[in-house]
Design an enzyme around this catalytic site. Structure first.
Site, PDB file in Angstrom:
ATOM      1  N   HIS A 125      20.209 111.844  91.523  1.00  0.00           N
ATOM      2  CA  HIS A 125      18.968 112.054  92.143  1.00  0.00           C
ATOM      3  C   HIS A 125      18.527 113.392  92.816  1.00  0.00           C
ATOM      4  O   HIS A 125      17.382 113.647  93.531  1.00  0.00           O
ATOM      5  CB  HIS A 125      19.085 110.978  93.604  1.00  0.00           C
ATOM      6  CG  HIS A 125      19.292 109.605  93.134  1.00  0.00           C
ATOM      7  ND1 HIS A 125      18.433 108.936  92.434  1.00  0.00           N
ATOM      8  CD2 HIS A 125      20.211 108.589  93.414  1.00  0.00           C
ATOM      9  CE1 HIS A 125      18.644 107.687  92.218  1.00  0.00           C
ATOM     10  NE2 HIS A 125      19.878 107.535  92.796  1.00  0.00           N
ATOM     11  N   ASP A 149      23.276 103.697  85.274  1.00  0.00           N
ATOM     12  CA  ASP A 149      23.650 103.511  86.750  1.00  0.00           C
ATOM     13  C   ASP A 149      22.310 102.648  86.960  1.00  0.00           C
ATOM     14  O   ASP A 149      21.281 102.487  86.666  1.00  0.00           O
ATOM     15  CB  ASP A 149      23.123 104.775  87.315  1.00  0.00           C
ATOM     16  CG  ASP A 149      23.558 104.817  88.915  1.00  0.00           C
ATOM     17  OD1 ASP A 149      24.492 105.234  89.466  1.00  0.00           O
ATOM     18  OD2 ASP A 149      22.675 104.268  89.671  1.00  0.00           O
ATOM     19  N   HIS A 175      20.502 102.372  89.462  1.00  0.00           N
ATOM     20  CA  HIS A 175      19.320 103.022  90.033  1.00  0.00           C
ATOM     21  C   HIS A 175      18.721 104.118  88.996  1.00  0.00           C
ATOM     22  O   HIS A 175      19.423 104.485  87.873  1.00  0.00           O
ATOM     23  CB  HIS A 175      19.787 104.011  91.345  1.00  0.00           C
ATOM     24  CG  HIS A 175      20.564 103.322  92.490  1.00  0.00           C
ATOM     25  ND1 HIS A 175      21.874 103.132  92.697  1.00  0.00           N
ATOM     26  CD2 HIS A 175      20.066 102.403  93.320  1.00  0.00           C
ATOM     27  CE1 HIS A 175      21.966 102.443  93.515  1.00  0.00           C
ATOM     28  NE2 HIS A 175      21.034 102.182  94.238  1.00  0.00           N
ATOM     29  N   ASP A 217      27.505 101.037  89.167  1.00  0.00           N
ATOM     30  CA  ASP A 217      26.903 100.291  90.039  1.00  0.00           C
ATOM     31  C   ASP A 217      26.100  99.152  89.363  1.00  0.00           C
ATOM     32  O   ASP A 217      25.551  98.188  89.719  1.00  0.00           O
ATOM     33  CB  ASP A 217      26.132 100.994  91.120  1.00  0.00           C
ATOM     34  CG  ASP A 217      25.440 102.032  90.568  1.00  0.00           C
ATOM     35  OD1 ASP A 217      25.159 102.360  89.351  1.00  0.00           O
ATOM     36  OD2 ASP A 217      24.674 102.785  91.358  1.00  0.00           O
TER      37      ASP A 217
END
Ligand code: TV7
Ligand code: CA
Ligand code: ZN
Length: 388
Positions: free
Chosen positions: A143, A178, A180, A268
């Site tokens: 990110h 991931d 996200h 995750d």
């Protein structure tokens, strides 16, 4: 155990720096850098270190980071991120309840230099052809932007590693499992036809960072960009995930034909994660690694998210074994850290108790099952429109 795609061995190198474990986001924070040490302890207990070359490298330097990050932002990070109360987010944005995604903490700068140094050293090992697969479980901070921290990520080691790979390889593929969206990496290379970014992620209900919709492909008039997003519904497990992953990644390998592959292996997306609501098993997650490994291109494996920390350690240990091409037993060898796996009967491949399972999620999948094939068709259609 997970099949490795093929029996061929690979030259694997592995970065681990014990200094990473001393990074502490704060006692209530969900990001726990110690999970990398737990993964390392498992890797060691299973005897996997003897099958890899250990990368010993100095931390990155500020000038390494300046290849992507703004000088002013780096100065802020180095200075201890100034205001410990505000953290190092864009404008000191704060979440509800006074929690901060990107707090300033003691040793933050050192932590950034170490995890970025690991990913750079790993990329250089691939570029110098001294390894076929390079691993840095402390990296994968997808990110971070050039001038700001976001979503627990301060420095974008992935962007730095890809840039290092571009010095040697013509086309680099980035794959992000991931839970996200890999927004920072996507933004850094959107518009570059030498880097394709592909992210699979949970999407909807304001799930962070909310970007990564299916429709984002190409940029209007100039479609020389290679961005692929696969937004997933809560509750998707191995079956739904792999109905998408293999066909899409198979086509990506065909049309993009990368000379090197970078994979962010955020854990995750596993079942029972504290933040994510996907339901991959350890094998379902590792299947992504085996599939990409089977194409036999230089492969960089990075960490990322993962918030139920014994699951994360099991996941990355298992994927280290997959990288090497070695089957490991499900029973966790006795080592100093067994107590973390007691709730799973000291087994690597954990099963969640019925009480942990979220029936609402299961129902959610049933509702969306018919649309998975449509999603696959749409992504494949987008892929055929890319101007590479
Ligand atoms: C790569 N989700 C990073 C994923 C980054 C997710 C978020 C938290 C969170 C932060 C905490 C905390 C948390 C239980 C969960 C809009 C907000 C809402 C902070 C409370 N507990 C990766 C980032 C995401 C911090 N952020 O991809 C301190 O959850 O949703 C948001 C933003 C503002 C900030 N607040 C949440 O996996 C490594 N944060 C407890 C303490
Ligand atoms: Ca992702
Ligand atoms: Zn994540």
């Amino acid at each position: 155990s997970t099949s490795c795609g093929d029996d061929k061995k690979r030259r694997v190198c592995y970065y681990y720096d014990a200094g990473i474990a001393s990074a502490d986001y704060g006692e209530h924070h969900v990001m726990v850098p110690k999970r990398v040490t737990m993964a390392h302890n498992l890797v060691s207990a299973y005897g996997l270190l003897g099958h890899m070359r250990r990368l010993r490298t100095a931390p990155a330097t500020e000038s390494d980071l300046a290849a992507f990050h703004d000088a002013g932002y780096l100065a802020l990070l180095r200075s201890g991120a100034g205001d410990a109360d505000r953290g190092v987010d864009a404008a000191g944005e704060r979440g509800g309840g006074g929690f901060d995604d990107n707090p300033a903490f003691d040793g933050l700068w050192d932590y950034c230099l170490r995890y970025a140094g690991g990913s750079l050293a790993a990329a250089r090992a691939l570029a110098g052809d001294s390894s076929d697969i390079a691993i840095n479980w402390s990296g994968g901070m997808h990110h971070a932007c050039a001038g700001k921290a976001s979503g627990f990520c301060y420095v974008n080691d992935i962007v730095l590693a890809i840039r290092a790979l571009l010095g040697r390889f013509r086309r680099v593929l980035y794959v992000d499992v991931d839970v996200h969206h890999g927004d920072g990496v996507e933004a850094a290379f959107a518009g570059s036809s030498r880097v394709m970014t592909v992210s699979f992620h949970q999407h909807g209900d304001n799930f962070f960072p909310e970007s990564g919709e299916l429709k984002i492909v190409g940029k209007g008039q100039d479609e020389r960009c290679a961005v692929v997003n696969v937004p997933l519904k809560k509750g998707f497990g191995d079956e739904e995930y792999h109905q998408l992953f293999e066909p899409i990644m198979g086509r990506v390998m065909e049309v993009f034909d990368p000379e090197a592959v970078v994979m962010q292996c955020g854990a995750d997306s596993l079942d029972g994660d504290r933040l994510g609501s996907l339901k991959l098993t350890l094998n379902g997650h590792a299947q992504c690694v085996s599939f990409l490994r089977s194409f036999n291109r230089p492969l960089l494996l990075l960490g990322g998210g993962g918030y139920t920390i014994n699951h994360v350690a099991s996941c990355w240990c298992n994927e280290t074994a997959v990288a090497i091409g070695k089957d490991i037993p499900n029973d966790i060898p006795k080592h100093g850290f067994d107590q973390f796996y007691q709730n799973h009967g000291y087994r690597l491949h954990y099963t969640l108790s019925q009480g942990d399972k979220n029936k609402k999620n299961a129902k959610y999948v049933d509702v969306h099952k018919p649309s998975i094939d449509k999603l696959k068709q749409q992504v494949l259609e987008n892929l055929s429109k890319l101007k590479l």
